[in-house]
Design a protein around this motif. Structure first.
Motif, PDB file in Angstrom:
ATOM      1  N   SER A  57       0.964   5.488  -0.225  1.00  0.00           N
ATOM      2  CA  SER A  57       0.181   6.715  -0.095  1.00  0.00           C
ATOM      3  C   SER A  57       1.042   7.891  -0.529  1.00  0.00           C
ATOM      4  CB  SER A  57      -0.281   6.895   1.358  1.00  0.00           C
ATOM      5  OG  SER A  57      -1.051   8.058   1.513  1.00  0.00           O
TER       6      SER A  57
ATOM      7  N   ILE B 292       0.855  -1.183   0.000  1.00  0.00           N
ATOM      8  CA  ILE B 292       0.000   0.000   0.000  1.00  0.00           C
ATOM      9  C   ILE B 292       0.890   1.231   0.000  1.00  0.00           C
ATOM     10  CG2 ILE B 292      -1.819   1.285   1.183  1.00  0.00           C
ATOM     11  CD1 ILE B 292      -2.669  -1.316   2.531  1.00  0.00           C
TER      12      ILE B 292
ATOM     13  N   LEU C 176      -9.075   4.080   5.144  1.00  0.00           N
ATOM     14  CA  LEU C 176      -9.104   3.127   4.037  1.00  0.00           C
ATOM     15  C   LEU C 176      -8.275   1.884   4.363  1.00  0.00           C
ATOM     16  CD1 LEU C 176      -8.736   5.503   0.938  1.00  0.00           C
ATOM     17  CD2 LEU C 176     -10.825   4.469   1.848  1.00  0.00           C
TER      18      LEU C 176
ATOM     19  N   ILE D  56      -1.499  -1.301  -4.146  1.00  0.00           N
ATOM     20  CA  ILE D  56      -2.575  -0.320  -4.047  1.00  0.00           C
ATOM     21  C   ILE D  56      -1.948   1.054  -3.858  1.00  0.00           C
ATOM     22  CG2 ILE D  56      -4.672   0.368  -2.834  1.00  0.00           C
ATOM     23  CD1 ILE D  56      -4.810  -2.495  -1.697  1.00  0.00           C
TER      24      ILE D  56
ATOM     25  N   ASP E 118      -9.545   7.609  -4.313  1.00  0.00           N
ATOM     26  CA  ASP E 118      -8.865   6.613  -3.492  1.00  0.00           C
ATOM     27  C   ASP E 118      -9.843   5.551  -3.002  1.00  0.00           C
ATOM     28  OD1 ASP E 118      -6.372   7.748  -3.805  1.00  0.00           O
ATOM     29  OD2 ASP E 118      -6.479   8.929  -1.958  1.00  0.00           O
ATOM     30  N   GLU E 119     -11.075   5.948  -2.728  1.00  0.00           N
ATOM     31  CA  GLU E 119     -12.088   4.992  -2.291  1.00  0.00           C
ATOM     32  C   GLU E 119     -12.373   3.959  -3.383  1.00  0.00           C
ATOM     33  OE1 GLU E 119     -12.255   8.253  -1.987  1.00  0.00           O
ATOM     34  OE2 GLU E 119     -12.301   8.547   0.195  1.00  0.00           O
TER      35      GLU E 119
ATOM     36  N   PHE F 146      -2.597   5.105  -3.349  1.00  0.00           N
ATOM     37  CA  PHE F 146      -3.515   6.187  -3.015  1.00  0.00           C
ATOM     38  C   PHE F 146      -2.878   7.530  -3.371  1.00  0.00           C
ATOM     39  CE2 PHE F 146      -4.993   3.103   0.418  1.00  0.00           C
ATOM     40  CZ  PHE F 146      -6.096   2.678  -0.315  1.00  0.00           C
TER      41      PHE F 146
ATOM     42  N   MET G 128      -9.430   1.613  -3.661  1.00  0.00           N
ATOM     43  CA  MET G 128      -9.440   0.621  -2.586  1.00  0.00           C
ATOM     44  C   MET G 128     -10.468  -0.474  -2.849  1.00  0.00           C
ATOM     45  SD  MET G 128     -10.962   0.909   1.227  1.00  0.00           S
ATOM     46  CE  MET G 128     -12.555   0.898   0.410  1.00  0.00           C
TER      47      MET G 128
ATOM     48  N   ILE H 168      -9.315  -2.142   4.634  1.00  0.00           N
ATOM     49  CA  ILE H 168      -8.589  -3.273   4.045  1.00  0.00           C
ATOM     50  C   ILE H 168      -8.277  -4.317   5.114  1.00  0.00           C
ATOM     51  CG2 ILE H 168      -6.434  -3.966   2.923  1.00  0.00           C
ATOM     52  CD1 ILE H 168      -6.443  -1.148   1.584  1.00  0.00           C
TER      53      ILE H 168
END
Length: 304
Positions: free
Chosen positions: A39, A37, A208, A179, A158-159, A181, A162, A212
């Motif tokens: 960001s 993940i 978020l 993933i 981003d939603e 973001f 996800m 997950i």
């Protein structure tokens, strides 16, 4: 040396070579699933003010450092490339925040026609498994082998990013999912880093991640999964790309099966170590031309 002795020596050399190759066979994976993940613009300094209970849960029950470093320049494409390519810009050639192709010719070109990423290793060494990328910033789409993934999704939010990733994970049980973001980078550029608006976006990212985590736990997937959270850079004012620690220091948090719960790491971590660590967890052999190394301090019972 007579002919008989020469033949014996030759046979011993061949036997030794075979043993050497056997010793280099793919290792048993430490987990079946890895979720990376990322960001965008999430500076390590954000942990001083933001409320991030889900990331702190990972930190408490896993291993982390808030002193990992980006490569220079501390900007997006160059660092996302480094994160999944196991090397810095000197080798992969992506040198600018919005690089779509290498400004410096890549030292190695793989089957995907770019510098080989972690996805190419999975594709070659775990060909029966699934892998994919769900991302919010379109620039990510230029940095991995599209012909080697089972999902290539560019979400509008981003939603949405996800949700698509969760659907993919639940349906396909992939060995690797990346993933990406886009926040809090947007808030950093438009309003400013270290502002209430920036921290609000940081907290949305944490929520978020909480979604997950809860989904994995509810579906009994966390038992055989490792989650690795990191970022490409931090920021100062409304920008980044410079050489201050506020721009260069990024979080690096790893949590899940066979991950040590020691908490804070002493190891020096650079973003290209992320790909090497994922490869180690999945039991993959890494290419000689990668420069990253697995962060063994974070792995249970690993030999340092």
């Amino acid at each position: 040396m007579n002919l008989k002795k020469e033949s014996l020596v030759f046979m011993l050399l061949v036997f030794g070579s075979v043993l050497c190759c056997i010793g280099q066979e793919q290792a048993k994976p430490l987990a079946n699933h890895v979720i990376l993940i990322g960001s965008d613009g999430f500076g390590a300094y954000a942990f001083k003010k933001a409320k991030v209970p889900n990331l702190r849960k990972m930190m408490k029950n896993g291993s982390y450092t808030l002193e990992a470093r980006s490569v220079l320049p501390s900007s997006s494409a160059v660092n996302w490339a480094s994160m999944i390519m196991g090397s810095g810009p000197e080798l992969h050639g992506y040198t600018e925040w919005g690089s779509k192709t290498p400004e410096l010719p890549s030292k190695v070109i793989g089957d995907g026609n770019i510098y080989p990423t972690i996805f190419s290793l999975v594709h070659q060494q775990l060909p029966e498994t699934k892998k994919g990328v769900s991302y919010s910033w379109g620039g990510i789409g230029y940095l991995f082998e599209k012909n080697m993934v089972d999902i290539d999704f560019n979400g509008k939010t981003d939603e949405e990013t996800m949700q698509k990733a969760i659907e993919f994970i639940l349906k396909e049980k992939p060995s690797l999912t990346f993933i990406h973001f886009d926040q809090p980078d947007g808030a950093g550029h438009n309003i400013g880093h270290d502002t209430p608006e920036y921290y609000k976006e940081v907290e949305k990212i944490d929520a978020l991640i909480g979604k997950i985590l809860s989904t994995l736990e509810e579906n009994n997937l966390m038992e055989n999964t490792v989650i690795l959270f990191s970022s490409d850079h931090g920021g100062v004012g409304k920008g980044h790309g410079g050489k201050t620690l506020l721009e260069v220091e990024i979080p690096w948090i790893i949590y899940g099966k066979n991950i040590s719960s020691k908490g804070k790491l002493e190891s020096s971590v650079v973003t290209y170590d992320t790909a090497a660590t994922i490869a180690y967890i999945l039991g993959l052999k890494t290419p000689e031309f990668w420069r990253g190394k697995p962060i063994l301090e974070a792995i249970k019972n690993a030999e340092h």
